[in-house]
Enzyme design. Structure first.
Site, mmCIF file in Angstrom:
data_model
loop_
_atom_site.group_PDB
_atom_site.id
_atom_site.type_symbol
_atom_site.label_atom_id
_atom_site.label_comp_id
_atom_site.label_asym_id
_atom_site.label_seq_id
_atom_site.Cartn_x
_atom_site.Cartn_y
_atom_site.Cartn_z
ATOM 1 N N GLN A 45 -0.066 -6.273 3.427
ATOM 2 C CA GLN A 45 -1.417 -5.872 3.031
ATOM 3 C C GLN A 45 -1.740 -6.369 1.620
ATOM 4 O OE1 GLN A 45 -3.528 -4.399 5.150
ATOM 5 N NE2 GLN A 45 -5.183 -4.313 3.667
ATOM 6 N N ASP B 171 -2.112 -12.188 10.652
ATOM 7 C CA ASP B 171 -3.293 -12.166 9.774
ATOM 8 C C ASP B 171 -3.961 -13.548 9.731
ATOM 9 O OD1 ASP B 171 -4.165 -9.809 8.600
ATOM 10 O OD2 ASP B 171 -2.609 -9.832 7.061
ATOM 11 N N LYS C 188 -4.435 0.621 10.982
ATOM 12 C CA LYS C 188 -3.763 -0.400 11.797
ATOM 13 C C LYS C 188 -2.619 0.223 12.602
ATOM 14 C CE LYS C 188 -5.166 -4.032 8.579
ATOM 15 N NZ LYS C 188 -4.842 -4.948 7.489
HETATM 16 N N1 GUN Z 1 -6.776 -6.980 2.510
HETATM 17 C C1 GUN Z 1 -8.077 -6.969 2.874
HETATM 18 N N2 GUN Z 1 -8.216 -7.420 4.131
HETATM 19 C C2 GUN Z 1 -6.976 -7.731 4.571
HETATM 20 C C3 GUN Z 1 -6.477 -8.226 5.803
HETATM 21 O O1 GUN Z 1 -7.195 -8.520 6.762
HETATM 22 N N3 GUN Z 1 -5.121 -8.386 5.857
HETATM 23 C C4 GUN Z 1 -4.307 -8.101 4.822
HETATM 24 N N4 GUN Z 1 -3.009 -8.316 4.966
HETATM 25 N N5 GUN Z 1 -4.740 -7.636 3.665
HETATM 26 C C5 GUN Z 1 -6.075 -7.445 3.557
#
Ligand code: GUN
Length: 293
Positions: free
Chosen positions: A96, A119, A52
């Site tokens: 995350q 998100d 990211k």
């Molecule tokens: N863990 C697995 N997929 C995601 C996501 O799209 N965002 C976040 N914050 N954590 C994750």
């Protein structure tokens, strides 16, 4: 079978975002800024967050990575979130997941300002999405919808089976595909661990979204000839022939599916890169909306 190449498509979208950032810079505007909070040292999470941050750099966004040890308290994490909520330099941020067991993920999600919730996990954004109102869409379902759109795949009136009912993927995916929208108007069946005769459901599907987190779960005999098969799984399986000791496999048995499907996403290089680019699109949007506040 035609491959749905998420890597290639995400690169195209990144080029579009790069141009947009260049235009913003020319106009003297602040470029989008994403912050990511990473707690602990889960190797998969580290890899996602790295990707990211790297993608932000590729398109010219600002990014900030906030790392904390797994023993951080929930209160300390909530303080970090409060600071990010009030920091006017930051357009959007993510925490995350998964978080260590002693931290309640619901409390964390609820603490994020919905305007910065790129998100799309906050119930305000989730509720708006469900009602078809403008909202940040969760990155993985947004990426899948974008991929179906850009590949010109007709969804209207199609039978769609979503496998897995997580808050992050399966449930929002089922809502998005049943909405009255350009990519939508499907008849959706949301299946899960208690579903009886999953194979029979899948065999009726024009579109299968596999998001169950079990390697090679969807086998060739579950796929209707010509179906669109979207594989959300990113599972690490031991592989001593690889330097890093594992390889990534999806929730779909790729070789078997390739014999039956009309369209198929690879793992890696399918849904994963689309998820990251969707997060960037949400961050750009947060930045644009902040302009008018
Ligand atoms: N863990 C697995 N997929 C995601 C996501 O799209 N965002 C976040 N914050 N954590 C994750």
């Amino acid at each position: 079978m035609k491959l749905l190449n998420g890597k290639e498509l995400s690169n195209t979208i990144k080029q579009e975002l790069t141009l947009e950032v260049q235009e913003m810079t020319k106009r003297g505007e602040r470029v989008p800024h994403l912050a990511a909070v990473l707690v602990g040292d889960n190797p998969a999470s580290e890899s996602y967050v790295r990707s990211k941050v790297r993608s932000c750099q590729q398109v010219g966004f600002e990014s900030t990575l906030i790392r904390r040890h797994a023993d951080i308290t929930e209160e300390e994490l909530l303080e970090i979130i409060a600071d990010l909520n009030s920091n006017r330099d930051i357009d959007g941020f993510i925490v995350q997941l998964p978080l260590p067991k002693h931290i309640d993920e619901n409390n964390v999600t609820l603490a994020i300002d919905p305007k910065k919730d790129v998100d799309g996990f906050h119930p305000v954004n989730f509720g708006k999405m469900a009602q078809g109102l403008p909202a940040f869409l969760p990155a993985t379902p947004f990426g899948i919808v974008t991929m179906l759109d850009r590949y010109g795949i007709e969804t209207s009136g199609k039978e769609c089976v979503v496998v897995g009912r997580s808050n992050i993927v399966g449930t929002p995916m089922s809502i998005l595909l049943s909405r009255k929208a350009k990519v939508g108007n499907c008849t959706v069946t949301l299946t899960h661990s208690r579903t009886k005769d999953l194979r029979a459901h899948c065999l009726k599907a024009d579109i299968i979204i596999a998001a169950i987190g079990i390697p090679n779960f969807i086998t060739g005999d579950m796929i209707k000839e010509g179906a669109v098969v979207v594989d959300v799984g990113i599972n690490r399986v031991d592989d001593t022939s690889k330097k890093r000791g594992y390889r990534l496999v999806g929730d779909v048995d790729f070789d078997q599916a390739a014999e039956r499907a009309g369209y198929l996403t690879p793992v890696p290089g399918g849904v994963g890169p689309m998820t990251v680019v969707s997060l960037l699109m949400n961050t750009l949007r947060a930045n644009r909306e902040a302009l008018y506040e």
